[in-house]
Design an enzyme around this catalytic site. Structure first.
Site, mmCIF file in Angstrom:
data_model
loop_
_atom_site.group_PDB
_atom_site.id
_atom_site.type_symbol
_atom_site.label_atom_id
_atom_site.label_comp_id
_atom_site.label_asym_id
_atom_site.label_seq_id
_atom_site.Cartn_x
_atom_site.Cartn_y
_atom_site.Cartn_z
ATOM 1 N N GLU A 135 0.814 -1.205 0.000
ATOM 2 C CA GLU A 135 0.000 0.000 0.000
ATOM 3 C C GLU A 135 0.853 1.261 0.000
ATOM 4 O OE1 GLU A 135 -4.142 -0.694 2.127
ATOM 5 O OE2 GLU A 135 -2.439 -1.148 3.395
ATOM 6 N N CYS A 171 3.262 8.568 0.982
ATOM 7 C CA CYS A 171 3.771 7.695 2.033
ATOM 8 C C CYS A 171 4.017 6.330 1.389
ATOM 9 C CB CYS A 171 2.729 7.636 3.147
ATOM 10 S SG CYS A 171 3.203 6.573 4.487
ATOM 11 N N CYS A 219 6.699 -6.638 7.857
ATOM 12 C CA CYS A 219 7.773 -6.016 8.628
ATOM 13 C C CYS A 219 8.228 -6.997 9.692
ATOM 14 C CB CYS A 219 7.278 -4.726 9.289
ATOM 15 S SG CYS A 219 8.592 -3.832 10.158
ATOM 16 N N CYS A 262 6.867 -4.145 16.298
ATOM 17 C CA CYS A 262 6.467 -3.115 17.261
ATOM 18 C C CYS A 262 5.056 -3.474 17.737
ATOM 19 C CB CYS A 262 6.463 -1.728 16.606
ATOM 20 S SG CYS A 262 8.102 -1.203 16.071
ATOM 21 N N CYS A 279 1.725 -1.744 16.193
ATOM 22 C CA CYS A 279 1.627 -1.467 14.755
ATOM 23 C C CYS A 279 0.972 -2.629 14.000
ATOM 24 C CB CYS A 279 3.028 -1.212 14.208
ATOM 25 S SG CYS A 279 3.061 -0.806 12.449
ATOM 26 N N GLY A 290 6.781 -1.549 6.414
ATOM 27 C CA GLY A 290 8.174 -2.010 6.366
ATOM 28 C C GLY A 290 9.153 -1.104 7.085
ATOM 29 N N GLU A 291 10.379 -1.606 7.229
ATOM 30 C CA GLU A 291 11.453 -0.859 7.877
ATOM 31 C C GLU A 291 12.458 -0.485 6.768
ATOM 32 O OE1 GLU A 291 12.448 0.617 10.849
ATOM 33 O OE2 GLU A 291 14.135 1.065 9.560
ATOM 34 N N SER A 310 12.005 7.118 7.646
ATOM 35 C CA SER A 310 11.584 6.891 9.028
ATOM 36 C C SER A 310 12.066 5.513 9.469
ATOM 37 C CB SER A 310 10.049 6.963 9.090
ATOM 38 O OG SER A 310 9.605 6.778 10.409
ATOM 39 N N SER A 332 11.236 6.738 14.906
ATOM 40 C CA SER A 332 10.029 6.336 15.624
ATOM 41 C C SER A 332 10.454 6.023 17.056
ATOM 42 C CB SER A 332 9.400 5.107 14.960
ATOM 43 O OG SER A 332 8.907 5.467 13.696
ATOM 44 N N LEU A 333 10.357 7.010 17.924
ATOM 45 C CA LEU A 333 10.916 6.865 19.273
ATOM 46 C C LEU A 333 9.917 6.185 20.218
ATOM 47 C CD1 LEU A 333 13.643 7.652 20.624
ATOM 48 C CD2 LEU A 333 12.443 9.592 21.608
ATOM 49 N N HIS A 334 8.803 6.845 20.413
ATOM 50 C CA HIS A 334 7.668 6.258 21.144
ATOM 51 C C HIS A 334 7.931 5.899 22.605
ATOM 52 C CE1 HIS A 334 6.292 6.263 17.108
ATOM 53 N NE2 HIS A 334 6.636 5.044 16.779
ATOM 54 N N ASN A 369 -3.462 5.505 16.645
ATOM 55 C CA ASN A 369 -4.581 5.069 15.799
ATOM 56 C C ASN A 369 -4.930 3.639 16.159
ATOM 57 O OD1 ASN A 369 -4.711 7.428 14.123
ATOM 58 N ND2 ASN A 369 -2.830 6.731 13.134
ATOM 59 N N CYS A 399 -0.909 6.175 9.792
ATOM 60 C CA CYS A 399 0.305 5.479 10.203
ATOM 61 C C CYS A 399 -0.013 4.243 11.022
ATOM 62 C CB CYS A 399 1.151 6.384 11.070
ATOM 63 S SG CYS A 399 2.048 7.543 10.110
#
Ligand code: SAH
Length: 378
Positions: free
Chosen positions: A100, A121, A128, A132, A135, A175-176, A207, A230-232, A306, A349
Site C-alpha cells: 500500500e 507515504c 515487517c 512493534c 503497529c 516495512g522498515e 523513518s 520512531s521513538l515512542h 490510531n 500510520c
C-alpha cells in the site's frame, strides 16, 4: 489467486537502474554513454510506457532492452478515497504480493506545509520483521524487501494515475526502510536525481524504528534526506515494552547513531512519538523526552495512537494529549500534535497491514485471531 509461498525472483525492471547502471549497461553492449541518458529521459522525463516509443534508439537496441528488462508500472488493485483527500493505493507485485501507498494532499500533509504539495507515504517492504507491539504492519510478520523498481514504481504509478507530481516522500508505509538499505539508497538516487524523478532530497524523509548501524550508513550518503526516528518511549524501560528493536539497539546506541547523523548532515531530525494511554503519555516521559530532544536537536511529532483491530492500545484523551504537547513546548521544544487524515480508510500510520488476494477477494493477513475477510469494494 493466493500468492505462491516461494516467490519467483523479481524480473529486472527498467526502474531498477540508476544512470550509472545504464551507462555500464550501454557500455557493456557497445553503446555510447549518451544512449544511457536518452533511455532515462524516455523513462522519467517523457514517461513513455514501452520500448517502441523510444524512437531515437535503434531497433536493435530497443530489441535488446526488451530482452533484458521488464517495463511495466505497478498495477493497482484498488484505490480508496478521492484525489482531494487522503487516498490509499493497493498495488500488486509480480509475485502476487500486495503493498500500500498513501497519497496525502497539501492540506493534510505530514509537515503542516500549506503550499500546494502532495506527499506520498511509500512502503519499503512486504510486511515487517520488527514487531512493534502497537503497529498493524508487522502483525503477519515479514515477507520480503521491495526491489528498487517497486519503491520507485509507487511514485510513478501514483503520479500517472493522478496526473500531478509528488513533491514530498515519506518512507512511513509498510516495512522498515533501513532494513532494505541497498534498495532504498538506489531508489533515493532515482527519486532525487535531475535525470530521474527530481524530488528534492530535503523533501524525502526516511523513518526508522531505530536501526543504529544503518542510520550511520545513511548518514554518510551525500544526499540531504531527512531522518525521522520512531521513538515512542523516552526511556529504555518504556521502549523495551513496546519496541523489541530496543533490545538490540538501546537508546544510548540509538542516540550515538543520531549524533553521527547530525555530524554529517547538520540538520534537525524528527522524533515521531505515538501517544498511547498509560504506556508512554505521562509527564515524566515528556520531561525525559524534552531533554533528549534538546540535546539531539530534534523536533517532536506527537501522534495520537490510531486504533488497530486486534490490539489492545488506546489513545489518551485530548486533555492528556494537550498536556503532553504543552509540556514539551514550554520546555522550548518544537513539538506538534499531528491531526491525522486517513484514519477512516485505515490509511493512517501503523494501519497498513499485510493483505493478500484470494478467490474470495482481498483479505488481510495478520495473526489468525484477527484475520478477517474484507470485501473488494472497501
Ligand atoms: N518502520 C519504520 C517506517 C514505518 S513508519 C518506522 O518505524 O519508522 C510508520 C509510523 O507509524 C511509525 O512512526 C510507526 O511507529 C507509526 N505507527 C505504527 N503504528 C501506529 C499506530 N497504531 N498509530 C499511530 N502511529 C503508528
Amino acid at each position: 489467486m493466493a500468492a505462491p509461498s516461494t516467490p519467483p525472483p523479481a524480473p529486472k525492471s527498467v526502474f531498477d537502474l540508476t544512470l550509472d547502471d545504464w551507462i555500464g549497461w550501454a557500455d557493456y553492449h557497445g553503446h555510447p554513454k549518451f544512449r544511457a541518458k536518452q533511455i532515462v529521459q524516455w523513462l522519467y522525463e517523457k514517461r513513455v510506457s514501452s520500448f517502441d516509443e523510444m524512437t531515437n534508439l535503434s531497433q536493435d537496441l530497443r530489441a535488446r532492452l526488451a530482452d533484458a528488462f521488464e517495463f511495466t508500472l505497478l498495477p493497482h488493485v484498488r484505490v480508496t478515497g478521492s484525489t482531494d483527500t487522503t487516498q490509499k493505493f493497493l498495488f500488486r507485485l509480480h509475485d502476487g504480493r500486495l503493498i500500500e501507498t498513501v497519497r496525502i494532499p497539501a492540506n493534510a500533509n505530514f509537515h503542516g506545509d500549506r503550499s500546494n504539495r502532495i506527499t506520498l507515504c511509500v512502503s519499503s517492504q512486504v510486511g515487517c520483521a520488527y514487531d512493534c507491539k502497537f503497529c498493524a504492519s508487522g502483525l503477519a510478520g515479514f515477507t520480503r524487501n521491495l526491489t528498487v523498481a517497486e519503491i520507485v514504481g509507487q511514485v510513478l504509478s501514483v503520479e500517472k494515475e493522478s496526473g500531478e507530481p509528488i513533491r514530498n516522500i515519506v518512507f512511513m508505509g509498510m516495512g522498515e526502510p533501513l532494513a532494505n538499505l541497498t534498495n532504498l539508497t538506489k531508489a533515493l538516487e532515482i527519486l532525487n536525481s535531475d535525470w530521474g524523478i527530481n524530488i528534492g532530497a530535503r523533501h524525502m524523509t526516511v523513518s526508522t524504528s531505530g536501526l543504529a548501524p544503518q542510520i550511520e550508513k545513511l548518514a554518510k550518503i551525500p544526499m540531504q534526506v531527512r531522518l525521522a526516528i520512531s521513538l515512542h518511549g523516552a526511556t529504555d524501560e518504556v521502549r523495551n515494552q513496546i519496541m523489541p528493536v530496543n533490545q538490540r539497539y538501546n537508546l544510548n546506541r540509538l542516540f550515538e547513531a543520531i549524533q553521527t547523523w547530525q555530524d554529517h548532515k547538520k540538520q534537525m531530525i524528527t522524533f515521531e512519538y505515538i501517544l498511547i494511554e498509560g504506556i508512554n503519555d505521562s509527564l515524566e516521559q515528556a520531561e525525559v523526552l524534552a531533554k533528549r530532544a534538546k540535546s539531539l536537536h530534534a523536533k517532536v511529532n506527537l501522534i495520537p495512537y490510531n486504533t488497530v483491530e486486534g490490539l489492545p492500545w488506546k489513545r489518551p484523551d485530548e486533555a492528556q494529549q494537550e498536556a503532553f504537547v504543552n509540556f514539551l513546548t514550554n520546555a522550548g521544544i518544537s513539538a506538534t500534535l499531528r491531526r491525522e487524515k486517513g484514519h477512516d480508510i485505515e490509511a493512517a500510520c501503523g494501519q497498513l497491514r499485510l493483505q493478500e488476494e484470494t478467490a474470495e477477494g482481498i483479505i488481510e493477513r495478520s495473526t489468525p485471531e484477527v484475520k478477517r475477510s474484507i470485501s473488494n469494494s472497501r
